[in-house]
Write a protein that holds these residues in place. Sequence first.
Motif, PDB file in Angstrom:
ATOM      1  N   ASN A  21       3.857  -2.190  -8.388  1.00 19.36           N
ATOM      2  CA  ASN A  21       2.829  -1.687  -7.463  1.00 19.36           C
ATOM      3  C   ASN A  21       2.237  -0.349  -7.912  1.00 19.36           C
ATOM      4  O   ASN A  21       1.045  -0.112  -7.760  1.00 19.36           O
ATOM      5  CB  ASN A  21       3.426  -1.493  -6.062  1.00 19.36           C
ATOM      6  CG  ASN A  21       3.689  -2.818  -5.366  1.00 19.36           C
ATOM      7  OD1 ASN A  21       3.208  -3.861  -5.801  1.00 19.36           O
ATOM      8  ND2 ASN A  21       4.452  -2.771  -4.291  1.00 19.36           N
ATOM      9  N   ASP A  32       2.315   2.268  -3.507  1.00 18.51           N
ATOM     10  CA  ASP A  32       3.440   1.317  -3.523  1.00 18.51           C
ATOM     11  C   ASP A  32       3.906   1.072  -2.092  1.00 18.51           C
ATOM     12  O   ASP A  32       4.154  -0.068  -1.689  1.00 18.51           O
ATOM     13  CB  ASP A  32       4.569   1.912  -4.372  1.00 18.51           C
ATOM     14  CG  ASP A  32       5.835   1.091  -4.306  1.00 18.51           C
ATOM     15  OD1 ASP A  32       5.737  -0.146  -4.377  1.00 18.51           O
ATOM     16  OD2 ASP A  32       6.924   1.675  -4.167  1.00 18.51           O
ATOM     17  N   GLU A  33       3.960   2.142  -1.304  1.00 16.66           N
ATOM     18  CA  GLU A  33       4.449   2.042   0.079  1.00 16.66           C
ATOM     19  C   GLU A  33       3.563   1.112   0.909  1.00 16.66           C
ATOM     20  O   GLU A  33       4.058   0.244   1.622  1.00 16.66           O
ATOM     21  CB  GLU A  33       4.485   3.457   0.670  1.00 16.66           C
ATOM     22  CG  GLU A  33       5.534   3.641   1.753  1.00 16.66           C
ATOM     23  CD  GLU A  33       4.923   3.658   3.142  1.00 16.66           C
ATOM     24  OE1 GLU A  33       3.775   4.119   3.244  1.00 16.66           O
ATOM     25  OE2 GLU A  33       5.585   3.202   4.104  1.00 16.66           O
ATOM     26  N   ARG A  36       4.041  -2.577  -0.280  1.00 16.62           N
ATOM     27  CA  ARG A  36       5.357  -3.101   0.135  1.00 16.62           C
ATOM     28  C   ARG A  36       5.423  -3.382   1.625  1.00 16.62           C
ATOM     29  O   ARG A  36       5.872  -4.449   2.040  1.00 16.62           O
ATOM     30  CB  ARG A  36       6.442  -2.041  -0.127  1.00 16.62           C
ATOM     31  CG  ARG A  36       7.158  -2.187  -1.415  1.00 16.62           C
ATOM     32  CD  ARG A  36       8.067  -0.971  -1.579  1.00 16.62           C
ATOM     33  NE  ARG A  36       8.233  -0.694  -2.982  1.00 16.62           N
ATOM     34  CZ  ARG A  36       9.291  -1.060  -3.676  1.00 16.62           C
ATOM     35  NH1 ARG A  36      10.283  -1.665  -3.087  1.00 16.62           N
ATOM     36  NH2 ARG A  36       9.361  -0.812  -4.962  1.00 16.62           N
ATOM     37  N   THR A  37       4.990  -2.409   2.433  1.00 15.27           N
ATOM     38  CA  THR A  37       5.183  -2.575   3.883  1.00 15.27           C
ATOM     39  C   THR A  37       4.200  -3.593   4.464  1.00 15.27           C
ATOM     40  O   THR A  37       4.559  -4.329   5.371  1.00 15.27           O
ATOM     41  CB  THR A  37       5.057  -1.240   4.644  1.00 15.27           C
ATOM     42  OG1 THR A  37       3.833  -0.624   4.263  1.00 15.27           O
ATOM     43  CG2 THR A  37       6.207  -0.304   4.322  1.00 15.27           C
ATOM     44  N   GLU A  42       6.323  -6.257  -4.436  1.00 19.28           N
ATOM     45  CA  GLU A  42       6.767  -5.098  -5.217  1.00 19.28           C
ATOM     46  C   GLU A  42       6.206  -5.146  -6.643  1.00 19.28           C
ATOM     47  O   GLU A  42       5.941  -4.133  -7.260  1.00 19.28           O
ATOM     48  CB  GLU A  42       8.304  -5.056  -5.259  1.00 19.28           C
ATOM     49  CG  GLU A  42       8.903  -4.849  -3.870  1.00 19.28           C
ATOM     50  CD  GLU A  42      10.411  -4.988  -3.840  1.00 19.28           C
ATOM     51  OE1 GLU A  42      11.076  -4.778  -4.870  1.00 19.28           O
ATOM     52  OE2 GLU A  42      10.931  -5.325  -2.753  1.00 19.28           O
ATOM     53  N   GLN A 277       8.242 -10.760  -3.281  1.00 23.67           N
ATOM     54  CA  GLN A 277       8.481  -9.405  -3.786  1.00 23.67           C
ATOM     55  C   GLN A 277       8.334  -9.332  -5.315  1.00 23.67           C
ATOM     56  O   GLN A 277       7.892  -8.331  -5.858  1.00 23.67           O
ATOM     57  CB  GLN A 277       9.881  -8.894  -3.352  1.00 23.67           C
ATOM     58  CG  GLN A 277      11.086  -9.588  -3.963  1.00 23.67           C
ATOM     59  CD  GLN A 277      11.383 -10.976  -3.382  1.00 23.67           C
ATOM     60  OE1 GLN A 277      10.741 -11.412  -2.442  1.00 23.67           O
ATOM     61  NE2 GLN A 277      12.341 -11.672  -3.966  1.00 23.67           N
TER      62      GLN A 277
END
Length: 324
Positions: A21, A32-33, A36-37, A42, A277
Motif C-alpha cells: 500500500n 496505507d491506513e 487497510r481500514t 495490504e 489482504q
Amino acid sequence: MTRRAVALGVGHYLPERVVENAWFEDFLDTSDEWIRTRSGIERRHFAAEGETTSDLALRAAQAALDDAGLTADDIDCILVATSTPDLTFPSVGTMVQSRLGMTRGFAFDVQAVCAGFVYALCNANALIVAGQAERVLVIGAETFSRIMDWEDRSTCVLFGDGAGALILGAETGRGTKEDRGILATDLNSDGRYRDMLFVDGGVSTTGTAGKLRMQGNQLFRQAVEKLTSTAETSLEKAGILGSEVDWIVPHQANIRIIQGTARKMGVPMNRVILTVQDHGNTSAASIPLALSVGVAEERIKRGDIVLSEAIGGGLAWGSVVLRW
Ligand code: UT7
C-alpha cells in the motif's frame, strides 16, 4: 443417478511483482491506513510489462492440471472468465488451449466482470450435466492493472492481477446433497446499474481499452444485500443450511463486504477464506485464487461444503454451492 461436476484439481498463479500500500503514498493523496481500514487490502501483485492475461491463465491452468494429475489431453473444454483479455479476439481460452498443446475440444471466454468465475462455473456445470463435456478447465484470469486510472485514488489502490483455475470432471452422484460436486447455482444481473462500475472505453465506442470507473460506496450497499440474497437462494436450492457451510470462498473486493455478508448469513469469519489482504481485488480471478490458497493451506478438504459468491460490473452477481 445424477451427473455431477466435481472438483478434480485447483491451482493459481500470481505475478512476481508485489506492491505494498505504501507505494501509492508517493504519488497519490492516500495512505496505507486508509486502504487497510476501508478495504482490508495490504498488498497486491501487478503483472510485468509484456505479461498478459493469457500468460497468467496458462500458469494457473498448468498448476491445476498438475494438482489433478491430468494433462491437456484429458480436457474437453476451457472456459476463461476475464474482462481484461490480451486482445479483443481471439478469446484467452483459445490462446490457453493452443499453449497447452490441446488440439481438440473447445474454448471460450465468459465476461461477467467480478462475477465472471461464478458465471463460468455455472456454465461449466451446465456443459457437464448436459453431457456436452466430461472435463472442463475453468480459469479466472485478469490484468486489471492495465485498466487503472493511476490518478484516481478511489479505484487504483483496490485492484490487482492474478489467475486461478479449477478443473471440473463428470461423476455420477445419487442426486442428494451428500454428493460431491456442484449442488446448486444462482445467477443474476441488472443492467440498470451499469454506471456503478464500468470501463469508459471499448471497441465500438472509443476504440481504446478505457479505464475503470466506480461509485464505490453505492456499490458497497448493493453488494452486501445482493450477495446475501444470492447465497441464500443457492443454499436453499441445495437444501443446505448456513450452519452446514464449511467455507465461504467469496469474491475478494473488500473485507467489510465479506464480513457483512458472512455476518448476515450467520457464518463466523474463521470459516471464510480471506485473500483480499494479499491479492487486492483481482476481479474474476479472486475466487479461484482463494480456492487454491484454501486448498493449499489444507483448510478446504474433500467433502467440505463450499459457498462462493460474487458481484461486479453490470451489475452481475451470483453464487455456487459445491461439496469439495
Ligand atoms: O469487485 C467489484 C465490486 N466492487 C466492490 O464491491 C467495491 C465496493 N466498494 C468498496 O469497496 C468501498 O466503497 C471503497 C473501498 C471503494 C471505498 O470505501 P468507502 O468507505 O465506501 O469510502 P467512500 O467512497 O465513501 O470515500 C470516503 C472518503 C471520501 O472522502 P470525503 O468525500 O469523505 O472527503 C473519498 O474521497 O475517502 C476518500 N477516499 C480516499 N482517501 C484516501 C477515496 N479513496 C481514497 C484513498 N485514500 N485511496
